[in-house]
Every structure is written in C-alpha cells, then in structure tokens.
Write an enzyme that holds these catalytic residues in place. Sequence first.
Site, PDB file in Angstrom:
ATOM      1  N   ASN A  21      17.366  23.817 -13.532  1.00  0.00           N
ATOM      2  CA  ASN A  21      17.845  25.196 -13.720  1.00  0.00           C
ATOM      3  C   ASN A  21      18.952  25.557 -12.741  1.00  0.00           C
ATOM      4  O   ASN A  21      18.945  25.097 -11.597  1.00  0.00           O
ATOM      5  CB  ASN A  21      16.709  26.207 -13.454  1.00  0.00           C
ATOM      6  CG  ASN A  21      15.554  26.065 -14.424  1.00  0.00           C
ATOM      7  OD1 ASN A  21      15.739  25.654 -15.557  1.00  0.00           O
ATOM      8  ND2 ASN A  21      14.360  26.410 -13.977  1.00  0.00           N
ATOM      9  N   LYS A  50      11.979  23.217 -11.480  1.00  0.00           N
ATOM     10  CA  LYS A  50      10.864  22.495 -10.850  1.00  0.00           C
ATOM     11  C   LYS A  50      10.997  20.980 -10.996  1.00  0.00           C
ATOM     12  O   LYS A  50      10.689  20.218 -10.072  1.00  0.00           O
ATOM     13  CB  LYS A  50       9.538  22.977 -11.437  1.00  0.00           C
ATOM     14  CG  LYS A  50       9.270  24.429 -11.095  1.00  0.00           C
ATOM     15  CD  LYS A  50       7.903  24.902 -11.501  1.00  0.00           C
ATOM     16  CE  LYS A  50       7.810  26.418 -11.411  1.00  0.00           C
ATOM     17  NZ  LYS A  50       8.133  26.959 -10.100  1.00  0.00           N
ATOM     18  N   GLY A  51      11.484  20.528 -12.157  1.00  0.00           N
ATOM     19  CA  GLY A  51      11.623  19.085 -12.366  1.00  0.00           C
ATOM     20  C   GLY A  51      12.658  18.478 -11.436  1.00  0.00           C
ATOM     21  O   GLY A  51      12.401  17.488 -10.744  1.00  0.00           O
ATOM     22  N   ASN A  53      13.912  19.756  -8.691  1.00  0.00           N
ATOM     23  CA  ASN A  53      13.493  19.886  -7.286  1.00  0.00           C
ATOM     24  C   ASN A  53      12.504  18.783  -6.907  1.00  0.00           C
ATOM     25  O   ASN A  53      12.606  18.166  -5.836  1.00  0.00           O
ATOM     26  CB  ASN A  53      12.807  21.233  -7.041  1.00  0.00           C
ATOM     27  CG  ASN A  53      13.742  22.418  -7.217  1.00  0.00           C
ATOM     28  OD1 ASN A  53      14.953  22.266  -7.143  1.00  0.00           O
ATOM     29  ND2 ASN A  53      13.180  23.591  -7.455  1.00  0.00           N
ATOM     30  N   GLU A 148       7.399  23.740 -17.078  1.00  0.00           N
ATOM     31  CA  GLU A 148       8.612  24.398 -17.576  1.00  0.00           C
ATOM     32  C   GLU A 148       9.208  23.585 -18.726  1.00  0.00           C
ATOM     33  O   GLU A 148      10.229  23.967 -19.291  1.00  0.00           O
ATOM     34  CB  GLU A 148       9.644  24.587 -16.456  1.00  0.00           C
ATOM     35  CG  GLU A 148       9.271  25.735 -15.533  1.00  0.00           C
ATOM     36  CD  GLU A 148      10.277  25.993 -14.423  1.00  0.00           C
ATOM     37  OE1 GLU A 148      10.134  27.023 -13.753  1.00  0.00           O
ATOM     38  OE2 GLU A 148      11.189  25.166 -14.205  1.00  0.00           O
ATOM     39  N   ASN A 196      -1.115  25.624  -6.651  1.00  0.00           N
ATOM     40  CA  ASN A 196      -1.365  26.535  -5.535  1.00  0.00           C
ATOM     41  C   ASN A 196      -2.681  27.272  -5.812  1.00  0.00           C
ATOM     42  O   ASN A 196      -3.296  27.081  -6.867  1.00  0.00           O
ATOM     43  CB  ASN A 196      -0.171  27.468  -5.289  1.00  0.00           C
ATOM     44  CG  ASN A 196       0.070  28.438  -6.436  1.00  0.00           C
ATOM     45  OD1 ASN A 196      -0.854  28.825  -7.161  1.00  0.00           O
ATOM     46  ND2 ASN A 196       1.319  28.827  -6.618  1.00  0.00           N
ATOM     47  N   ASP A 253      12.652  31.202   3.318  1.00  0.00           N
ATOM     48  CA  ASP A 253      12.640  31.290   1.854  1.00  0.00           C
ATOM     49  C   ASP A 253      11.630  30.260   1.336  1.00  0.00           C
ATOM     50  O   ASP A 253      11.786  29.062   1.591  1.00  0.00           O
ATOM     51  CB  ASP A 253      14.064  30.994   1.329  1.00  0.00           C
ATOM     52  CG  ASP A 253      14.140  30.937  -0.184  1.00  0.00           C
ATOM     53  OD1 ASP A 253      13.172  31.313  -0.866  1.00  0.00           O
ATOM     54  OD2 ASP A 253      15.207  30.516  -0.687  1.00  0.00           O
ATOM     55  N   GLY A 258       6.666  24.389  -2.972  1.00  0.00           N
ATOM     56  CA  GLY A 258       5.645  23.709  -3.781  1.00  0.00           C
ATOM     57  C   GLY A 258       6.223  22.472  -4.450  1.00  0.00           C
ATOM     58  O   GLY A 258       5.546  21.443  -4.567  1.00  0.00           O
ATOM     59  N   ASP A 259       7.472  22.565  -4.888  1.00  0.00           N
ATOM     60  CA  ASP A 259       8.126  21.407  -5.518  1.00  0.00           C
ATOM     61  C   ASP A 259       8.325  20.287  -4.498  1.00  0.00           C
ATOM     62  O   ASP A 259       8.164  19.103  -4.807  1.00  0.00           O
ATOM     63  CB  ASP A 259       9.489  21.810  -6.088  1.00  0.00           C
ATOM     64  CG  ASP A 259       9.352  22.848  -7.187  1.00  0.00           C
ATOM     65  OD1 ASP A 259       8.289  22.890  -7.831  1.00  0.00           O
ATOM     66  OD2 ASP A 259      10.309  23.616  -7.390  1.00  0.00           O
TER      67      ASP A 259
HETATM   68  O1  RIB Z   1       9.768  26.230  -7.939  1.00  0.00           O
HETATM   69  C1  RIB Z   1      11.029  26.797  -7.740  1.00  0.00           C
HETATM   70  C2  RIB Z   1      11.835  26.676  -9.002  1.00  0.00           C
HETATM   71  O2  RIB Z   1      11.194  27.428 -10.023  1.00  0.00           O
HETATM   72  C3  RIB Z   1      13.228  27.231  -8.928  1.00  0.00           C
HETATM   73  O3  RIB Z   1      14.167  26.292  -8.502  1.00  0.00           O
HETATM   74  C4  RIB Z   1      13.466  27.769 -10.328  1.00  0.00           C
HETATM   75  O4  RIB Z   1      14.482  27.148 -11.016  1.00  0.00           O
HETATM   76  C5  RIB Z   1      12.133  27.640 -11.048  1.00  0.00           C
HETATM   77  O5  RIB Z   1      12.087  26.528 -11.859  1.00  0.00           O
END
Ligand code: RIB
Length: 318
Positions: A21, A50-51, A53, A148, A196, A253, A258-259
């Site tokens: 994203n 998420k993917g 990351n 997602e 989580n 931040d 989590g990712d």
């Molecule tokens: O977990 C964080 C992510 O959640 C963000 O980068 C956003 O794109 C959503 O997918």
Amino acid sequence: MSDDLPGVSGGPAVVVLGSANLDLFANVATIPLPGETVLADGPERRVGGKGLNQAAAAARAGASVQLLGAVGRDDAAAMLLAAAADAGIDTRLVRRADGSSGTAWITVQPDGENAIVVLGAANRTVTSLEPDERGAVAAARVLVAQLETPIPAVREAAKVARAAGTTVLLNASPVQTLEDVDRRDLLGLTDVLVVNQHEAAQLAGAGTDPAETARSLSALVPIVVVTLGGDGALLADRTGLRHLPGVRADVVDTTGAGDTFAGVLAAALAAGDDLDVAAHRAVIAGALAVESTGALASIPTIDQIERRRAQLDEGAIR
Ligand code: RIB
C-alpha cells in the site's frame, strides 16, 4: 546472507502473500472519534502494506524473500516496487492489476498510536494463485500471510504450503475481515498464528485476558504468539504458555511494529531458530520499529537488531 538460507529446492526461505500500500500519513493531536473532525500535518507519502512490510522485515533480518501480491498501474506502484527491490525482496511474481495500488490513510497521534483505513484496490484482485505462485509457496520454508489479501487466496496458499511441508505463519490482521467459517478453516491450516491482544480476543471469541485467549487459540493452532506492544509477547505451544518481556523503546510511531515482529519471526524460524529465540529477536525488532516514523521505513536491519540485543545482554540498557 540470503544464500545461507535457501528454501526447499532452492526456493526463497520466506514467501509473503500480502498487500502493498501507499501509506498517507497525517499527524494529528488526537485520533478523531466518530463524527469528529480534526486538523492534521501532512500528508507524508510512504511505502507500506502489511505484506510488503512483513516481507521487508524478513529480508532485512537476513532471509531470502519473495513477495506475492499485486500493485496497480499508477505512480504508487513504481514507488512500492522500488522500495521492495531496495529491501532485497524478489518481486518478480508481483502482479500488475488495472487501476490503483492499495492505499492506506494513517493518522498518528503524538504518543505514537495510530488509526488506519485501507482501500484494498489492486490487493483485492488476488483472489486465487497462479501456478508460479503456488510453486513459490511450495518451495519456501515459511509462508507468511495476512488478511489484507482476499481470504480465498490466503486459504489456497495455506493449503499448498500444508501439502508441501512449508510452515504457515498467519498474521490474522485485520481480523474483522474473517467470517466464522473462514476462521476455523484458516486456523486449521496455520502452524504459527501471530496476533495482537485485540485480534486474539476476537479470534478466540471469548474473554479478553491475553493469556486466556492465547491458551484457547493454542487448542486450534500449534504455535500462538500474542504480541503485547511494549509488554513483549505471549508464546503458547505444546510446552505451555510463557511471557517474553518487552524491551524499552522511545515510542514515536507504532505503525508497522506488528509487521516487523511477524517478518522477523518468520525469518528466524526459516533459519531454524527455536521459537523463543526467534520471538525474542522479533520483540527487539518491534521495539526498534516504533522509535522512528513510517511503516517500511522504520523496519530495522539485522545489524540494528543484533546491536540492540547485545546491549540488552550486556545490561547496558533495559
Ligand atoms: O500494519 C501497518 C500497515 O497497515 C500499513 O503500512 C498500512 O498500509 C496497512 O496495511
């Protein structure tokens, strides 16, 4: 380092099926309540999903990583693919879908807490796997997936992985996309569940106590990892339930923490680390990720993780 970690038959050690994203960050004094309007600073355009990351976290932790998913035909796509390549991720199988790439609107308040709205766009076109994608899953050591990506594709990948002996690590986030029938089906195909405490409570369907929910989920999944933010993580497997303490962090931040945890855990498990060692490294990586802004941008390298680990071991920091 990636050459040290081959998957089965020379495939990647970790295959991530997931979203990519464009993250639009807005910094706010407080995250708005329903019906409220707030003013923000920004937007900052960053790379996330998420993917992507989790793939970047696994790659920066030293694993060879292949990403499966889709970007659109827009400016954001070039930015996402360039960042993935820069993180050392194999993007050859990432599809190009007509229209826009996924977009996330992220509001962050000064204590680092966030609220995220995701428009799936290209990510939502991945409803089943192509033969090459199935082959990549089967050749990997660990499959990582989140929610997602459309559930049918996640389920298909997990089935391919199960048949091939590839470990399935599911980060069940965002959990509210999961219907009850999918919940039972997907958890039955999962080897390592990473959630989580809120997601754990929703998945377990009863109670909010993290230890209770971890125990109840471990009746369905061999390894359950419940992340507790600054308080570390709970691990539940056949040897029982235990708490891994958190690592102190200067929170800026929390986006992507989590990712980072899930990706680093996957890389360590793919490298053959034992669960507790892998999760300890993931806790440290998650703490490092909250100390800077952005999702992918805040993911630490293996050197940064190891440096922080050495400082902790020496007692130089807590
Ligand atoms: O977990 C964080 C992510 O959640 C963000 O980068 C956003 O794109 C959503 O997918």
